[in-house]
Design an enzyme around this catalytic site. Sequence first.
Site, short mmCIF file in Angstrom:
data_model
loop_
_atom_site.label_atom_id
_atom_site.label_comp_id
_atom_site.label_asym_id
_atom_site.label_seq_id
_atom_site.Cartn_x
_atom_site.Cartn_y
_atom_site.Cartn_z
N CYS A 193 28.03 -6.19 75.09
CA CYS A 193 27.66 -6.64 76.43
C CYS A 193 26.76 -7.86 76.30
CB CYS A 193 26.87 -5.56 77.20
SG CYS A 193 27.57 -3.91 77.14
N ARG A 225 25.39 -9.21 84.09
CA ARG A 225 25.83 -8.77 82.77
C ARG A 225 27.35 -8.63 82.70
NH1 ARG A 225 25.24 -3.16 82.44
NH2 ARG A 225 25.81 -3.35 80.23
N ASN A 281 24.16 -1.85 75.20
CA ASN A 281 24.24 -1.01 74.02
C ASN A 281 23.35 -1.49 72.89
OD1 ASN A 281 25.95 1.16 74.62
ND2 ASN A 281 27.00 0.91 72.67
#
Length: 334
Positions: free
Chosen positions: A9, A23, A86
Site C-alpha cells: 500500500c 491511500r 501493512n
Amino acid sequence: GEEGEEKMCTAISWKNDDFYMGRTLDYECSYGEEITFTPRQYPFRFRYDGELSAHYALLGTAHVAQDYPLYYDAVNECGLGMAGLNFVGNAVYAPVCAGKRNVAQFELIPFILSQCATLTEARGLLQTINLTGDPFSAQFPTASLHWMIGDRSGTMVLESMRDGLHIYDNPAGVLTNNPPFDWQMTNLSNYMALSPAQPEQRLGSGSDLRLAAYSRGMGALGLPGDLSSASRFVRAAFSRANALAPQTEASSVVQMFHLFGTVEQIRGCCEVEKGKYEITIYTGLWNADKGIYYYTTYENSQVHALDMHRENAEGNALVRYPMQRNGDFCLQNQ
C-alpha cells in the site's frame, strides 16, 4: 489480513489550498470493503475503554463486521485523517496491561478519529495508550499495520514495534510498508539530488568532455521504478514534493489520483503466488477540510465522491455504500 500476508500500500498527503490525504490498497483480492459513514451518535464499544456514544463523525473505507466498521482509512468531520498500511514482520503489539489505557489495533482508527480534532490532539492521546494485539474475532486475525495520520498542519507515522510505540513526524508526507519509517527517511537521502529541472554537466565539467541531455526529465534519473515498498516510498515522495496544480477542487483531486498513479500495481506485474497477482484494488482519498471522500477501483477509473455533510451527522447507525467496481465507457460518437 492474516499475520504474514504482505499487502502493499502507499499513503500520500498533499496540501494545495485544502488538505488532501489518501491511500492505495494493493492486494490480490477484495474483502468487500465499503465506503462507510459513522455518525456522531453511533455507539463505539471499545474493547477496554468502555462505550463512546457521542463523538466526531467519520467517513472512510471499512469492512463492516457485526455492525462494526473495521476502517482501513478514514477522515473525521474536523479534518483529521488516518490510514493503516501493512507492516508485516515489524509490527509488534503490547500485551494488555492493567492500569494502562488499552486499545486494540483494529479499533485504533475509530478510537483516534472519534475523539481527536487535530494532529496535536492525536499525538497527545497516542502517548497515553497501550496498543494491544487483540484480534477482532476468530474470523479476523490481528493485522500487522502501521499508520499515517494527518491534518492541515502536517502528518505523522505511528509504528508499534518490539521496542515500543514510535511516533514520527513525517516531513515526506508519504508512507509505504517495510522497512520501518526511520529507515525509509534515511534511504531518501540517497535521492536528494533528484530534481524536476534538467541536469547540469558535472562529469568532467572542467575538461573537454561536452555532454548533452538527450531527453527531458533527466533531472530525475535514478528515481527507482520498481514496485517494492522502498522504491514506492521514494517515488511517492519525489512526486508529492514537486506536484503543482491550480487551487481548485477538481484540479487538486485529479492531481492526487495522478500521484497515486505513480505507485499503482498492475495485474500481472507482481506475482504473489502462481496465478495470483497484486493489484491496486482501490485508491481512496479525501479532502480533509471539506469532508469529501473520493475513490476509484481497479476495474473502474471513474472517480466517485461521497460528502459526509450530505449525511445525517446526528444519526446512530452506520451508512454504507458499496464500491462501484464496474464502469461503463463513455461512447463519445454514438
